[in-house]
Design a protein around this motif. Structure first.
Motif, short mmCIF file in Angstrom:
data_model
loop_
_atom_site.label_atom_id
_atom_site.label_comp_id
_atom_site.label_asym_id
_atom_site.label_seq_id
_atom_site.Cartn_x
_atom_site.Cartn_y
_atom_site.Cartn_z
N SER A 121 3.99 -9.43 -10.66
CA SER A 121 5.36 -9.26 -10.17
C SER A 121 5.97 -7.94 -10.63
CB SER A 121 6.21 -10.43 -10.65
OG SER A 121 7.49 -10.35 -10.07
N ASN A 122 6.39 -7.14 -9.66
CA ASN A 122 7.03 -5.84 -9.86
C ASN A 122 6.13 -4.78 -10.48
OD1 ASN A 122 9.55 -6.48 -8.66
ND2 ASN A 122 10.02 -7.68 -10.49
N LYS A 124 3.40 -1.80 -10.17
CA LYS A 124 3.13 -0.81 -9.13
C LYS A 124 1.63 -0.66 -8.99
CE LYS A 124 7.53 0.12 -10.03
NZ LYS A 124 8.18 -0.51 -11.16
N ARG A 143 -3.46 -4.84 0.72
CA ARG A 143 -2.02 -4.55 0.57
C ARG A 143 -1.21 -5.83 0.79
NH1 ARG A 143 1.18 -0.30 0.75
NH2 ARG A 143 -0.55 1.07 1.26
N ILE A 144 -1.55 -6.56 1.83
CA ILE A 144 -0.84 -7.81 2.13
C ILE A 144 -0.98 -8.80 0.98
CG2 ILE A 144 -0.82 -9.84 3.65
CD1 ILE A 144 -1.63 -7.85 5.94
N GLU A 147 1.09 -7.58 -2.07
CA GLU A 147 2.52 -7.78 -1.82
C GLU A 147 2.90 -9.26 -1.94
OE1 GLU A 147 2.99 -5.81 1.95
OE2 GLU A 147 3.36 -3.87 0.99
N HIS A 148 2.01 -10.14 -1.49
CA HIS A 148 2.24 -11.58 -1.63
C HIS A 148 2.35 -11.97 -3.11
CE1 HIS A 148 1.90 -15.89 -1.00
NE2 HIS A 148 0.92 -15.90 -1.89
N GLY A 150 3.61 -10.12 -5.36
CA GLY A 150 4.80 -9.51 -5.93
C GLY A 150 4.63 -8.07 -6.36
N VAL A 151 3.49 -7.47 -6.03
CA VAL A 151 3.21 -6.09 -6.42
C VAL A 151 3.94 -5.13 -5.49
CG1 VAL A 151 1.36 -4.36 -6.65
CG2 VAL A 151 0.96 -6.74 -7.34
N ILE A 152 4.43 -4.04 -6.06
CA ILE A 152 5.00 -2.96 -5.27
C ILE A 152 3.86 -1.99 -4.99
CG2 ILE A 152 6.67 -1.07 -5.24
CD1 ILE A 152 8.25 -2.81 -7.36
N VAL A 153 3.39 -1.98 -3.75
CA VAL A 153 2.21 -1.20 -3.39
C VAL A 153 2.64 0.18 -2.88
CG1 VAL A 153 0.10 -1.14 -2.01
CG2 VAL A 153 1.00 -3.34 -2.79
#
Length: 182
Positions: A121-122, A124, A143-144, A147-148, A150-153
Motif C-alpha cells: 500500500s502506497n 512506489k 501494472r493492474i 495497482e490492485h 495498492g502500489v503507486i506504479v
C-alpha cells in the motif's frame, strides 16, 4: 527613501537527510537478472541505496493451501519490502502475463502475513522486462495487479526485447524520474 535589509545566518538548526532505498527484484536469474544488475549499477551512481534479489534464489515452494511455509527467507523478504522506499520489478512475459514465480511469491506473501496489503500500500514501483516477445502484456497485466495491491506504479516502464535493446540513456532518465517520485 530606500530601505536596505541585511540578513545574517548565525546558526544552522539542522539538516534533514532522507535516504532513498530501492529494492530491485528479478523474477528470474537470466536476462531479467542482467537487466536488474544494470539498473542497480545506474542507481548506485545516483546516491540511492539498493538491494537486489532474485526470486529464483529464494526457493519458494509452489503455493498450496495445504503447505505451511515460513522461515528466514520469508522474514527477510517481508523486512525488505516493508523497509524500502520503492521497488523495481524485472520479469519476463510468460504466455501474455506474469511469470509463475512472481505470482507464486505474491500469493505466498498474501497468506503468510496478517495484513499483506501493508507491504504494498502506497509503495512506489517501476516495472521492467526483458522478454523474448515484446513484453507489453506483462507490463500491462502486472501494472493492474500492483495497482490492485495498492502500489503507486510509475507510468514509464523499462522494456528490453529482441527488437529493442537496452538503452542506457533512456533508462537513466526513467530511473532519475522514478527516484524523484520516492
Amino acid at each position: 527613501m530606500k530601505v536596505k535589509f541585511v540578513f545574517e545566518i548565525t546558526e544552522i538548526i539542522g539538516v534533514i537527510l532522507i535516504v532513498k532505498n530501492v529494492l530491485i527484484i528479478s523474477a528470474t536469474n537470466d536476462k531479467n537478472l542482467l537487466l536488474a544488475k544494470e539498473l542497480n549499477k545506474i542507481l548506485s551512481n545516483m546516491d540511492v541505496e539498493t538491494d537486489l534479489i532474485c526470486l529464483e534464489d529464494l526457493n519458494f515452494p509452489l503455493f498450496s493451501p495445504k503447505i505451511e511455509f515460513n522461515g528466514n527467507v520469508v522474514d527477510d523478504l517481508l523486512e525488505k519490502l516493508t523497509n524500502t522506499s520503492g521497488f523495481i520489478i524485472c520479469a519476463p512475459e510468460y504466455n501474455g502475463g506474469s511469470p509463475p514465480i512472481l505470482t507464486n511469491v505474491i500469493t505466498w506473501l498474501s497468506v503468510i502475513t496478517d495484513n499483506f496489503r501493508e507491504l504494498f500500500s502506497n509503495k512506489k514501483a517501476l516495472i521492467g522486462t526483458h522478454s523474448g516477445g515484446a513484453g507489453a502484456r506483462f507490463l500491462s497485466t502486472f501494472r493492474i495487479q500492483l495497482e490492485h495491491l495498492g502500489v503507486i506504479v510509475f507510468p514509464r516502464t523499462i522494456m528490453v526485447n529482441n527488437s529493442k535493446p537496452f538503452n542506457e540513456k533512456s533508462t537513466k532518465s526513467i530511473l532519475d524520474d522514478f527516484i524523484k517520485l520516492l
